[in-house]
Design an enzyme around this catalytic site. Structure first.
Site, PDB file in Angstrom:
ATOM      1  CG  ASN A  10     -16.176  20.133  13.609  1.00  9.35           C
ATOM      2  OD1 ASN A  10     -16.660  20.970  14.380  1.00  9.35           O
ATOM      3  ND2 ASN A  10     -16.859  19.068  13.199  1.00  9.35           N
ATOM      4  CE  LYS A  12     -16.276  16.247  15.702  1.00  5.02           C
ATOM      5  NZ  LYS A  12     -16.592  14.881  15.394  1.00  5.02           N
ATOM      6  CG  HIS A  97     -20.146  17.304  10.908  1.00  3.66           C
ATOM      7  ND1 HIS A  97     -20.438  16.240  11.718  1.00  3.66           N
ATOM      8  CD2 HIS A  97     -18.794  17.386  10.850  1.00  3.66           C
ATOM      9  CE1 HIS A  97     -19.297  15.708  12.134  1.00  3.66           C
ATOM     10  NE2 HIS A  97     -18.288  16.380  11.628  1.00  3.66           N
ATOM     11  CD  GLU A  99     -20.169  14.686  15.142  1.00  3.64           C
ATOM     12  OE1 GLU A  99     -20.119  15.869  15.511  1.00  3.64           O
ATOM     13  OE2 GLU A  99     -19.172  13.933  15.128  1.00  3.64           O
ATOM     14  CB  SER A 214      -9.908   8.885  12.626  1.00  4.75           C
ATOM     15  OG  SER A 214     -11.092   8.586  13.357  1.00  4.75           O
TER      16      SER A 214
END
Ligand code: PEP
Length: 253
Positions: A10, A12, A97, A99, A214
């Site tokens: 991803n 972003k 997601h 975010e 992470s």
């Protein structure tokens, strides 16, 4: 039942068109046969999707979008529809997601509508779920994930359930450098599998549940060795070819 591992990067809000083409070319030449044994996708920003599809053409690397609107078309300034993603050549679309949930107010109901729109357009949803640190510390992890999975997938047929991927992404692990331990990940992944059995019995064992938060070359293999961890959704480490390649190779071990 053996599930093929699925690793998706991803990206972003990173990478220009030229940077996207260069990174996809680097991945395809380095991954060779590994992309195929492991399912591999990358999710560049909307502006670079066409370039990514072009650069990946003829390889096993698949292209994903990072979000979608649930309507097919209309007066929704700034939005992109599922048929548009299909048209540009996206095979997957990420929805829910954290975010999007946290910064843009995405609800479980919006996730459900986006999942339906993607499936109707022939694009496979990657549905993200996961608890915040406060929810984990309050002992609410499984309750939160249960709600997100059930509401996000409400009303889907068995056939539709068989076409999606779930990504378990504890919010406290995203972009923080803090990874869930493999035992923490396995516990939630097994719970997600039980929920999937409950909502879509015959296909539950085919649905891939990725871990995200992470993931790095150092922890990827151990996480993906867990019985219910079927791959990874990778943010930061997917922006560097060497790290992403090492993570994909970690899925082979
Ligand atoms: C993500 O954004 O989906 C993600 C898992 O990010 P990171 O790998 O950077 O934590």
């Amino acid at each position: 039942m053996a599930r093929q591992k699925f690793v998706c990067g991803n990206w972003k809000m990173h990478k220009t068109v030229a940077e996207t083409a260069a990174l996809v070319r680097e991945l395809r030449s380095a991954l060779g046969d590994a992309a195929g044994e492991v399912q591999v996708a990358v999710a560049p920003p909307f502006t670079a999707l066409a370039a990514a599809v072009e650069a990946a053409r003829g390889s096993a690397i698949e292209i994903a979008a990072q979000d979608v609107h649930w309507e097919k078309q209309g007066a929704f300034t700034g939005e992109v529809s599922a048929p548009m993603l299909a048209d540009v050549g996206c095979r997957h679309g990420i929805v829910g997601h954290s975010e999007r949930r946290q910064l843009f107010g995405e609800t479980d109901e919006a996730v459900r509508k986006k999942v339906g729109a993607l499936l109707a357009a022939g694009v496979r949803p990657i549905v993200c779920v996961g608890e915040t640190l406060a929810e984990r510390e309050a002992g609410r992890t499984l309750e939160v994930v249960d709600r997100q999975v059930r509401q996000g997938l409400a009303g889907l047929s068995v056939d539709e359930l068989g076409r999606l991927t779930i990504a378990y992404e504890p919010v406290w692990a995203i972009g923080t450098g803090k990874t869930a331990t493999s035992a923490q990940a396995q516990e939630v992944h097994a719970a997600i599998r039980r929920i999937l059995r409950d909502v879509g019995a015959p296909v539950a064992d085919q649905i891939r549940v990725q871990y995200g938060g992470s993931v790095k070359p150092e922890n990827a293999a151990e996480l993906m060795a867990q019985p219910d961890v079927d791959g990874a959704l990778v943010g930061g480490a997917s922006l560097k070819a060497a790290d992403f390649i090492a993570i994909v190779k970690g899925a082979l071990r």
